[in-house]
Design a protein around this motif. Sequence first.
Motif, PDB file in Angstrom:
ATOM      1  N   LEU A 363       0.847  -1.199   0.000  1.00 13.08           N
ATOM      2  CA  LEU A 363       0.000   0.000   0.000  1.00 13.08           C
ATOM      3  C   LEU A 363       0.878   1.243   0.000  1.00 13.08           C
ATOM      4  O   LEU A 363       1.895   1.303   0.685  1.00 13.08           O
ATOM      5  CB  LEU A 363      -0.890   0.021   1.241  1.00 13.08           C
ATOM      6  CG  LEU A 363      -1.966  -1.064   1.363  1.00 13.08           C
ATOM      7  CD1 LEU A 363      -2.610  -0.990   2.740  1.00 13.08           C
ATOM      8  CD2 LEU A 363      -3.013  -0.907   0.290  1.00 13.08           C
ATOM      9  N   LYS A 364       0.465   2.256  -0.743  1.00 11.80           N
ATOM     10  CA  LYS A 364       1.159   3.541  -0.711  1.00 11.80           C
ATOM     11  C   LYS A 364       0.801   4.249   0.591  1.00 11.80           C
ATOM     12  O   LYS A 364      -0.257   4.004   1.174  1.00 11.80           O
ATOM     13  CB  LYS A 364       0.731   4.389  -1.912  1.00 11.80           C
ATOM     14  CG  LYS A 364       1.202   3.809  -3.244  1.00 11.80           C
ATOM     15  CD  LYS A 364       0.735   4.653  -4.404  1.00 11.80           C
ATOM     16  CE  LYS A 364       1.204   4.052  -5.729  1.00 11.80           C
ATOM     17  NZ  LYS A 364       0.699   4.818  -6.882  1.00 11.80           N
ATOM     18  N   PRO A 365       1.662   5.153   1.058  1.00  6.49           N
ATOM     19  CA  PRO A 365       1.393   5.822   2.341  1.00  6.49           C
ATOM     20  C   PRO A 365       0.030   6.520   2.394  1.00  6.49           C
ATOM     21  O   PRO A 365      -0.697   6.418   3.385  1.00  6.49           O
ATOM     22  CB  PRO A 365       2.533   6.837   2.453  1.00  6.49           C
ATOM     23  CG  PRO A 365       3.631   6.255   1.646  1.00  6.49           C
ATOM     24  CD  PRO A 365       2.981   5.515   0.531  1.00  6.49           C
ATOM     25  N   ARG A 366      -0.339   7.231   1.307  1.00  2.00           N
ATOM     26  CA  ARG A 366      -1.636   7.929   1.300  1.00  2.00           C
ATOM     27  C   ARG A 366      -2.788   6.931   1.327  1.00  2.00           C
ATOM     28  O   ARG A 366      -3.822   7.162   1.959  1.00  2.00           O
ATOM     29  CB  ARG A 366      -1.736   8.818   0.063  1.00  2.00           C
ATOM     30  CG  ARG A 366      -0.929  10.105   0.166  1.00  2.00           C
ATOM     31  CD  ARG A 366      -1.096  10.953  -1.080  1.00  2.00           C
ATOM     32  NE  ARG A 366      -2.479  11.340  -1.284  1.00  2.00           N
ATOM     33  CZ  ARG A 366      -2.975  11.729  -2.451  1.00  2.00           C
ATOM     34  NH1 ARG A 366      -2.211  11.755  -3.517  1.00  2.00           N
ATOM     35  NH2 ARG A 366      -4.246  12.092  -2.548  1.00  2.00           N
ATOM     36  N   GLU A 367      -2.596   5.793   0.623  1.00  2.00           N
ATOM     37  CA  GLU A 367      -3.631   4.760   0.584  1.00  2.00           C
ATOM     38  C   GLU A 367      -3.828   4.161   1.979  1.00  2.00           C
ATOM     39  O   GLU A 367      -4.952   3.963   2.436  1.00  2.00           O
ATOM     40  CB  GLU A 367      -3.189   3.676  -0.401  1.00  2.00           C
ATOM     41  CG  GLU A 367      -4.318   2.844  -0.966  1.00  2.00           C
ATOM     42  CD  GLU A 367      -3.821   1.929  -2.077  1.00  2.00           C
ATOM     43  OE1 GLU A 367      -4.677   1.327  -2.731  1.00  2.00           O
ATOM     44  OE2 GLU A 367      -2.599   1.827  -2.297  1.00  2.00           O
ATOM     45  N   ARG A 368      -2.709   3.892   2.651  1.00  2.00           N
ATOM     46  CA  ARG A 368      -2.786   3.337   4.003  1.00  2.00           C
ATOM     47  C   ARG A 368      -3.456   4.321   4.963  1.00  2.00           C
ATOM     48  O   ARG A 368      -4.279   3.933   5.802  1.00  2.00           O
ATOM     49  CB  ARG A 368      -1.375   2.989   4.494  1.00  2.00           C
ATOM     50  CG  ARG A 368      -1.366   2.215   5.803  1.00  2.00           C
ATOM     51  CD  ARG A 368       0.066   1.937   6.243  1.00  2.00           C
ATOM     52  NE  ARG A 368       0.790   1.125   5.276  1.00  2.00           N
ATOM     53  CZ  ARG A 368       0.677  -0.196   5.195  1.00  2.00           C
ATOM     54  NH1 ARG A 368      -0.136  -0.833   6.023  1.00  2.00           N
ATOM     55  NH2 ARG A 368       1.369  -0.864   4.312  1.00  2.00           N
TER      56      ARG A 368
END
Length: 445
Positions: A363-368
Amino acid sequence: MKVKVISRNPDDYLRETKHDIHKVPRNYDPALHPFEAAREYTRAVNAVKLEKVFAKPFVGNLDGHRDGVSCISKHPNRLSILISGAYDGEIRVWDLPQKLCIREFVAHAGVVRGIAYNPSGEHFITLGDDKTIKTWKSKAPDVGEDEEPVNTVLSKTVLTGITHHISDPVFATCGEICQIWEETRNEPVKTFEWGIDSLHDIAFNPIETNILASCASDRSIILYDTRDSAPLRKVVMKLRTNKISWNPMEAFIFTGANEDYNLYTFDTRNLKQPVNIHMDHVGAVTSIDYAPTGREFVSGSYDKTVRIFETSKGHSREIYHTKRMQRLTCVQWTLDNKYILSGSDEMNIRIWKARASEKLGPLKPRERAALNYSEALKEKYATHPKVRRIARHRHVPKHIYNAQNELRTIKEKGKRKEANRRAHSKPGEVPYEPERKKHVLKEDK
């Protein structure tokens, strides 16, 4: 003379490159945000709806057995390896990421009743209807070599189940009697009996490693201590318990899968009544396995469904089913807490996600951050009627839906009858019995 100057750091509100997001200063004064709760509630409703949209729990299946799958066992150290046994005596070793069978051979003449790995994972032990206990190497034989067991023990009694000690070279089998074996010996080192026809499942406690439990044909659950010479205690239920699983995080807690469509969680310190009753299945529960966290467990049933329960709650949080899946014979929760494995009558092993809407992969940081925010909102507004209704709703097959309605009618009728008897009897003649005490007949020591 003092001069006050308003100064702002450009790093707080300017972006370094055109691809960065604008940094916007924000005042968190609640008086300036009168509709914050309303906006959050809308986001919570949308988050729980999106969870349903992205709920795709089925990952894949392992196809190849020529008869129904009777038992499965996971490797103690490797997440990618699974062993399965079938009703025709065949053993298959699977590579889970590739969904391929990497090894297959006929181990027994008849049904494979149990498989257990030793703690190192170098060997696994199988037992079958032919009264033999066979030890096999985990490593496949070289090209041209035949599949031969490392050791074969012929038992004097019928064998129906096996469980291995979590750290020592000791395993236990059940059948007509409970027997404790050492891997280096061909005779049992200890035998336990309690005047019962047969035992059909047995399980070592992973924490209190000398304790084990078994299910008997007289509807009882029996506790043993390998340091003692006789069984410790037993509790007799109204109907038979098919399978037992110990909580891997709480030493005294175990759960039994029962014929009366329920699962019962017991504390070994007080067997007079279960700690919790887990109900939702509409058929006999045939298998159970705890998650490595100890907070949840999965169950498989004769009603052709897999259900996931939280240990503290009486109703399932999730139900898995497919059109082709028939009666469940075995379920396992993988050691990384991400997947569930189920074996059933129609020769398939299925892989499911432990959380139906969870995204697989990095997961990308923004997605997480967005997912964590959604989870926080769902937890905050979990008791609101709209959010709760959407979160609890599940589409179930027609036969499950009709059976649930029928069971509900039967339970309501029983409660109504008991209330009428109490109302038209002398005070105290029809005492109130809690639901948790109704299903336990007696406790023996």
